[in-house]
Design an enzyme around this catalytic site. Structure first.
Site, PDB file in Angstrom:
ATOM      1  N   ASP A 142      16.598 -28.409  50.130  1.00 63.63           N
ATOM      2  CA  ASP A 142      16.417 -29.430  49.279  1.00 63.63           C
ATOM      3  C   ASP A 142      17.287 -30.432  49.445  1.00 63.63           C
ATOM      4  OD1 ASP A 142      14.384 -28.030  47.920  1.00 63.63           O
ATOM      5  OD2 ASP A 142      15.180 -27.958  45.940  1.00 63.63           O
ATOM      6  N   CYS A 148       9.342 -26.059  48.841  1.00 65.38           N
ATOM      7  CA  CYS A 148       9.879 -24.975  49.858  1.00 65.38           C
ATOM      8  C   CYS A 148       8.945 -23.959  50.491  1.00 65.38           C
ATOM      9  CB  CYS A 148      10.813 -24.228  48.825  1.00 65.38           C
ATOM     10  SG  CYS A 148      12.095 -25.202  48.226  1.00 65.38           S
ATOM     11  N   HIS A 181      10.905 -16.607  50.744  1.00 68.36           N
ATOM     12  CA  HIS A 181      10.133 -17.388  49.725  1.00 68.36           C
ATOM     13  C   HIS A 181       8.657 -17.455  50.347  1.00 68.36           C
ATOM     14  CE1 HIS A 181      10.017 -21.205  46.934  1.00 68.36           C
ATOM     15  NE2 HIS A 181       9.200 -19.926  46.441  1.00 68.36           N
ATOM     16  N   HIS A 241      20.305 -26.112  47.344  1.00 67.72           N
ATOM     17  CA  HIS A 241      19.243 -25.648  46.225  1.00 67.72           C
ATOM     18  C   HIS A 241      19.892 -25.394  44.939  1.00 67.72           C
ATOM     19  CE1 HIS A 241      15.935 -23.943  44.204  1.00 67.72           C
ATOM     20  NE2 HIS A 241      15.218 -24.516  45.278  1.00 67.72           N
ATOM     21  N   ASP A 265      13.976 -28.249  54.619  1.00 66.10           N
ATOM     22  CA  ASP A 265      12.662 -27.789  54.292  1.00 66.10           C
ATOM     23  C   ASP A 265      11.813 -28.826  53.687  1.00 66.10           C
ATOM     24  OD1 ASP A 265      13.980 -27.860  52.050  1.00 66.10           O
ATOM     25  OD2 ASP A 265      13.010 -25.830  51.162  1.00 66.10           O
ATOM     26  N   ASN A 266      12.235 -29.883  52.995  1.00 62.84           N
ATOM     27  CA  ASN A 266      11.411 -30.750  52.365  1.00 62.84           C
ATOM     28  C   ASN A 266      12.480 -32.030  51.886  1.00 62.84           C
ATOM     29  OD1 ASN A 266      11.366 -28.089  49.957  1.00 62.84           O
ATOM     30  ND2 ASN A 266      12.310 -29.924  49.447  1.00 62.84           N
TER      31      ASN A 266
END
Length: 450
Positions: free
Chosen positions: A36, A75, A137, A217, A276-277
């Site tokens: 994040d 995620c 995850h 995160h 991741d994003n």
């Protein structure tokens, strides 16, 4: 000693040395993922937060990808694409699963499809030992567990987030065994320490290590001394929280570098750093400048990420690569480095390209290839060369020239009809082959918490 015995000993030693030498020709791979983080929050990207000298080493000693993309805007889907080398939308993995939300399927049935091969399934037959330290995850129940999905070693947590502070409730395990979290240091430090342990334990054979940090995160549980320091330096408590988590992660990337250096492994190790994003702006206080959008968006701020890779002797230090690349490209790159032939049928489903070949011999076909995204609630986009189409529910498509307009401010739909018509046709054709969502939430999810 008779001659036959001496001959057998000599042959045995030769075979042992040959096997050891052959194994060392295969590079180790350390894949480092933050969670994040914002596009501008590492100093190899900008000076808008704090220095991150250890993370910066990956770009300094290798290549910085200025057009680096993940395949998902949140995620779990993003990680599914990364670890499979396949657009996760092609197997229905388009939605996150988070704690406290009810889904159309039972929680223990949510996860990466068991028929889908992951990176370890490809690397282990090539002689690699595989490990993941940190966030998983990709499924909570036994069939989806990392140790069942091609990873020899797992230390970390299965959910999409975890507390950091030793005084908070944490669920951390090692190879399926629940650990007493009260004895485990601050989570980011523990991820760094366990990564170093894995490297030391496997220093004499090729390994793949997936270092999956949860920083920065939520929850924003910064170390008090770092929070105090950065609050003074930045004069902004929210950004100081992000800075403290980011700085601590950088410290632990430094631990990994030092371990590789001390063990004389740096010369034969591929190191990747990415996120991741897109950045979570409202809750994690990330900074996506100059991109439009945030985590979960299909604008650049949701899918375009900091990305760098180093490999001594194979990538020229300080390289800046502007051709669009995606996390789908890492698996073919690693396999090629390990000696695999991508034309073999076992690799037929992989959708990326070999980055080493692209960096050293870029072509117009590489630059102008079509990249696709599809996320839950029927949002999607496509990039082809300089142009990007955005598709949102109940709206006209949008067209942007990212070379001239990285912030996606000027919609060219009305002035570039030939390009927009061709890209829309190609995107809709790609979308038609996708299966339905495997799961979806019942009720509304805060977009920032996806």
């Amino acid at each position: 000693m008779n001659s036959k015995l001496f001959q057998n000993i000599f042959i045995g030693c030769f075979i042992t040395i040959f096997n050891w030498s052959y194994a060392q020709q295969k590079p180790n791979i350390v894949f480092i993922l933050s969670d994040d983080a914002g596009y501008a929050d590492f100093s190899f990207q900008s000076s808008r937060l704090i220095p991150t000298p250890n993370i910066d080493l990956v770009a300094k000693e290798g290549v910085k990808f200025t057009n680096g993309y993940v395949t998902g805007a949140v995620c779990s889907p993003s990680r599914a694409g990364l670890l499979t080398g396949v657009y996760q939308a092609k197997f229905g993995h388009t939605t996150n699963f988070i704690q406290g939300v009810k889904y159309n399927l039972p929680l223990d049935s949510l996860g990466l499809p068991t028929k889908q091969k992951l990176i370890g399934d490809y690397l282990k037959p090539l002689g690699y030992t595989t490990g993941i330290v940190g966030k998983w995850h990709l499924g909570l129940s036994a069939p989806f567990h990392p140790n069942k999905r091609g990873f020899d070693y797992f230390w970390g947590f299965l959910w999409g987030s975890s507390a950091y502070d030793v005084t908070k409730k944490r669920f951390i395990e090692e190879n399926g065994k629940q650990l007493d979290a009260s004895t485990i240091p601050y989570t980011t430090d523990a991820i760094g320490d366990k990564s170093v342990e894995f490297i030391k334990a496997n220093k004499d054979k090729p390994f793949y290590l997936y270092v999956s940090f949860n920083a920065p995160h939520t929850p924003m549980q910064a170390k008090p001394e770092l929070l105090e320091r950065f609050t003074k330096e930045l004069n902004n408590r929210n950004r100081a929280l992000n800075a403290a988590l980011t700085y601590n992660m950088d410290e632990n990337v430094g631990k990994i570098y030092r371990a590789l250096e001390q063990l004389n492994l740096l010369e034969n190790t591929i190191i990747v750093f990415t996120n991741d994003n897109g950045g979570q702006v409202e809750h994690s206080f990330a900074d996506n400048y100059p991109l439009r959008g945030i985590k979960s968006d299909v604008y650049e701020g949701g899918i375009r990420v900091p990305m760098a890779m180093s490999w001594k002797g194979k990538i020229k230090p300080g390289t800046v690569f502007e051709t669009p690349v995606t996390t789908l490209d890492f698996l073919p790159t690693f396999l090629t480095a390990a000696g695999a032939k991508l034309k073999d049928s076992v690799y037929a489903r992989l959708e990326g390209r070999n980055l080493i070949r692209m960096i050293n011999s870029p072509t117009d076909k590489d630059y102008n290839r079509s990249l696709f995204w599809y996320v839950n609630t029927n949002r999607g986009c496509m990039r082809k060369g300089d142009f990007k189409m955005v598709f949102l529910p109940n709206q006209q498509p949008q067209l942007y020239n990212l070379k001239n307009d990285i912030s996606e401010t000027k919609d060219l739909l009305g002035t570039e009809k030939i390009i927009s018509d061709a890209m829309t046709k190609e995107y809709m054709s790609w979308k038609k082959q996708l299966p339905p969502f495997k799961w979806y939430p019942i009720g509304k999810i805060d977009k920032q918490e996806e």
